[in-house]
Design a protein around this motif. Structure first.
Motif, PDB file in Angstrom:
ATOM      1  N   GLY A 127       0.798  -1.219   0.000  1.00  0.00           N
ATOM      2  CA  GLY A 127       0.000   0.000   0.000  1.00  0.00           C
ATOM      3  C   GLY A 127       0.830   1.267   0.000  1.00  0.00           C
ATOM      4  O   GLY A 127       0.328   2.344   0.309  1.00  0.00           O
ATOM      5  N   LYS A 128       2.114   1.150  -0.347  1.00  0.00           N
ATOM      6  CA  LYS A 128       3.012   2.300  -0.407  1.00  0.00           C
ATOM      7  C   LYS A 128       3.318   2.581  -1.870  1.00  0.00           C
ATOM      8  O   LYS A 128       3.871   1.727  -2.564  1.00  0.00           O
ATOM      9  CB  LYS A 128       4.289   2.029   0.374  1.00  0.00           C
ATOM     10  N   LEU A 129       2.955   3.787  -2.323  1.00  0.00           N
ATOM     11  CA  LEU A 129       2.919   4.073  -3.755  1.00  0.00           C
ATOM     12  C   LEU A 129       3.865   5.213  -4.154  1.00  0.00           C
ATOM     13  O   LEU A 129       4.103   6.144  -3.389  1.00  0.00           O
ATOM     14  CB  LEU A 129       1.499   4.447  -4.173  1.00  0.00           C
ATOM     15  N   LEU A 130       4.354   5.108  -5.382  1.00  0.00           N
ATOM     16  CA  LEU A 130       5.070   6.179  -6.053  1.00  0.00           C
ATOM     17  C   LEU A 130       4.357   6.497  -7.358  1.00  0.00           C
ATOM     18  O   LEU A 130       3.811   5.599  -8.006  1.00  0.00           O
ATOM     19  CB  LEU A 130       6.506   5.766  -6.393  1.00  0.00           C
ATOM     20  N   LYS A 131       4.364   7.749  -7.746  1.00  0.00           N
ATOM     21  CA  LYS A 131       3.904   8.149  -9.063  1.00  0.00           C
ATOM     22  C   LYS A 131       5.129   8.355  -9.948  1.00  0.00           C
ATOM     23  O   LYS A 131       6.094   9.007  -9.533  1.00  0.00           O
ATOM     24  CB  LYS A 131       3.083   9.448  -8.992  1.00  0.00           C
ATOM     25  N   LEU A 132       5.104   7.796 -11.140  1.00  0.00           N
ATOM     26  CA  LEU A 132       6.246   7.872 -12.037  1.00  0.00           C
ATOM     27  C   LEU A 132       5.887   8.673 -13.281  1.00  0.00           C
ATOM     28  O   LEU A 132       4.898   8.373 -13.958  1.00  0.00           O
ATOM     29  CB  LEU A 132       6.704   6.469 -12.461  1.00  0.00           C
ATOM     30  N   GLN A 133       6.670   9.690 -13.569  1.00  0.00           N
ATOM     31  CA  GLN A 133       6.530  10.457 -14.794  1.00  0.00           C
ATOM     32  C   GLN A 133       7.725  10.143 -15.679  1.00  0.00           C
ATOM     33  O   GLN A 133       8.873  10.403 -15.307  1.00  0.00           O
ATOM     34  CB  GLN A 133       6.466  11.960 -14.518  1.00  0.00           C
ATOM     35  N   VAL A 134       7.465   9.560 -16.839  1.00  0.00           N
ATOM     36  CA  VAL A 134       8.534   9.101 -17.711  1.00  0.00           C
ATOM     37  C   VAL A 134       8.806  10.149 -18.778  1.00  0.00           C
ATOM     38  O   VAL A 134       7.883  10.637 -19.439  1.00  0.00           O
ATOM     39  CB  VAL A 134       8.184   7.755 -18.367  1.00  0.00           C
ATOM     40  N   LYS A 135      10.073  10.483 -18.948  1.00  0.00           N
ATOM     41  CA  LYS A 135      10.496  11.395 -20.006  1.00  0.00           C
ATOM     42  C   LYS A 135      11.604  10.680 -20.770  1.00  0.00           C
ATOM     43  O   LYS A 135      12.666  10.369 -20.190  1.00  0.00           O
ATOM     44  CB  LYS A 135      10.984  12.718 -19.433  1.00  0.00           C
TER      45      LYS A 135
ATOM     46  N   GLN B 182       4.295  19.134  -7.114  1.00  0.00           N
ATOM     47  CA  GLN B 182       4.400  19.592  -5.727  1.00  0.00           C
ATOM     48  C   GLN B 182       3.076  19.467  -4.971  1.00  0.00           C
ATOM     49  O   GLN B 182       3.077  19.460  -3.741  1.00  0.00           O
ATOM     50  CB  GLN B 182       4.876  21.047  -5.696  1.00  0.00           C
ATOM     51  N   GLN B 183       1.981  19.359  -5.689  1.00  0.00           N
ATOM     52  CA  GLN B 183       0.674  19.265  -5.036  1.00  0.00           C
ATOM     53  C   GLN B 183       0.360  17.852  -4.549  1.00  0.00           C
ATOM     54  O   GLN B 183      -0.566  17.659  -3.764  1.00  0.00           O
ATOM     55  CB  GLN B 183      -0.438  19.732  -5.997  1.00  0.00           C
ATOM     56  N   PHE B 184       1.114  16.867  -5.010  1.00  0.00           N
ATOM     57  CA  PHE B 184       0.855  15.477  -4.645  1.00  0.00           C
ATOM     58  C   PHE B 184       1.304  15.196  -3.208  1.00  0.00           C
ATOM     59  O   PHE B 184       2.346  15.666  -2.765  1.00  0.00           O
ATOM     60  CB  PHE B 184       1.607  14.525  -5.582  1.00  0.00           C
ATOM     61  N   ARG B 185       0.531  14.371  -2.520  1.00  0.00           N
ATOM     62  CA  ARG B 185       0.991  13.828  -1.244  1.00  0.00           C
ATOM     63  C   ARG B 185       1.923  12.646  -1.479  1.00  0.00           C
ATOM     64  O   ARG B 185       2.859  12.419  -0.720  1.00  0.00           O
ATOM     65  CB  ARG B 185      -0.191  13.393  -0.385  1.00  0.00           C
ATOM     66  N   LEU B 186       1.646  11.873  -2.516  1.00  0.00           N
ATOM     67  CA  LEU B 186       2.520  10.761  -2.861  1.00  0.00           C
ATOM     68  C   LEU B 186       3.781  11.292  -3.548  1.00  0.00           C
ATOM     69  O   LEU B 186       3.725  12.292  -4.259  1.00  0.00           O
ATOM     70  CB  LEU B 186       1.805   9.790  -3.804  1.00  0.00           C
ATOM     71  N   PRO B 187       4.919  10.629  -3.359  1.00  0.00           N
ATOM     72  CA  PRO B 187       6.131  11.050  -4.063  1.00  0.00           C
ATOM     73  C   PRO B 187       5.964  10.919  -5.577  1.00  0.00           C
ATOM     74  O   PRO B 187       5.442   9.916  -6.072  1.00  0.00           O
ATOM     75  CB  PRO B 187       7.199  10.070  -3.554  1.00  0.00           C
TER      76      PRO B 187
END
Length: 368
Positions: free
Chosen positions: A57-65, A90-95
């Protein structure tokens, strides 16, 4: 007829590569985000248990470039980002993790965007007009190594930057409500102990809240911020700049009563720092003669705190009351006015009883 550009093909290759790399790791799971805006992928920490994985239940958001050839110079990867996306992250609570992919060599590097923003706040403040900004990722910060070690700390919240960001969020919550003053003081103390980068962010938050109320809000609106203002100046006053003090106190052609309490606290807690700023002349130049008078009085009677100064004038024990073009109005009712009005007006009760004794008396609106 629909077409697929070379850039889109490169982007798809990069996203597929990252998805396979993350999902193929024994301790991670990866899923695509269905919407066509925002971040590309979501990674969940799922430690291996034998041949199975247990999602934590521990999540990261990934933005791929992705690019066909990465821009590598001086042992860092140079990546240009749209400033709007950095603000969005910067608005995200998740990394939110930026993953840059070199599709030719099948290499990928990662950067935690919120932590980067935290460490580079001064740089970001100086480049507000720029639509894009270049970030630098150390060459050793590969995605493969990150999945093994550093990203586990990030997703678990034990990274120092994760703690600072969590404390800042608490400051934001507690800053606007005096019912949370104990929490606010406690969080400020923790941030101070951690020597968080740009610890004056908390002060800026209070100033933003006060200024957002407008030029002439009712005293009932601003008084709710006084405990937070006092707590912030008590803790961080030695780091305040002259410009921040002016923003805290000034309101167009007048001044904020709540902001004045912050100024009084600065003189109470950090008198040397207050005098160093040359505030009497700063407020005079800003056209705030009443506040300039107050600063001059505080610096003349350096041995007295704000309350003691009011009570000293109330008792008639302080002979010098003329500073600049203003003088405290001594009459038979002064003692009563100071004594009776101080509980509701605080230090501004002195400013309410000033009279103009030199030059031209400027017109002023009611104070806030």
């Amino acid at each position: 007829m629909p077409i697929r550009t070379r850039a889109q093909k490169t982007g798809d290759k990069g996203q597929n590569y990252v998805s396979e790399l993350v999902d193929g790791h024994p301790n991670w799971m990866c899923r695509a985000q269905d919407l066509d805006y925002g971040v590309d992928l979501e990674a969940e920490y799922a430690p291996a248990e034998g041949e199975m994985q247990r999602p934590a239940g521990k999540l990261l958001k990934l933005q791929v470039k992705a690019t066909e050839v990465a821009d590598i110079r001086d042992q860092v990867v140079h990546v240009s980002l749209e400033r709007s996306f950095l603000h969005y992250a910067q608005q995200f609570r998740l990394p939110v993790i930026l993953v840059h992919v070199d599709t030719a060599t099948k290499s990928a590097w990662w950067l935690w965007l919120q932590a980067w923003s935290l460490e580079n706040e001064d740089r970001l403040a100086l480049s507000l007009d720029s639509a894009s900004i270049t970030v630098h990722i150390p060459l050793h910060q590969s995605l493969e190594a990150g999945l093994d070690h550093q990203l586990v700390d990030v997703v678990s919240g034990i990274h120092v930057s994760a703690m600072v960001l969590a404390l800042r969020e608490l400051v934001d919550v507690a800053a606007s409500d005096s019912r949370h003053i104990r929490l606010f003081r406690g969080v400020l103390a923790l941030l101070d102990e951690m020597e968080a980068p740009n610890r004056l962010r908390s002060a800026e938050k209070i100033i933003e809240l006060l200024v957002s109320l407008g030029s002439n809000p009712g005293l009932w609106q601003t008084s709710s911020l006084i405990p937070q203002i006092i707590a912030t100046v008590e803790r961080l006053g030695d780091m305040f700049t002259k410009e921040q003090i002016l923003r805290l106190v000034l309101r167009e052609d007048s001044y904020s009563r709540a902001g004045l309490e912050g100024l009084a606290t600065l003189y109470d807690r950090w008198p040397a720092r207050a005098k160093e700023m040359q505030l009497p002349s700063a407020f005079h130049d800003a056209g705030a003669e009443q506040v300039s008078w107050y600063c001059s009085a505080r610096e003349h009677y350096t041995h007295l705190g704000g309350y003691e100064l009011v009570m000293g004038f109330e008792a008639g024990k302080l002979p010098v009351a003329h500073f600049g073009n203003l003088q405290l109005l001594h009459d038979d009712d002064l003692a009563y006015r100071l004594f009776s009005k101080y509980p509701t007006r605080g230090n501004s009760v002195l400013l309410d009883n000033l009279r103009w004794v030199g030059g031209t008396d400027p017109e002023r609106s009611d104070t806030t």
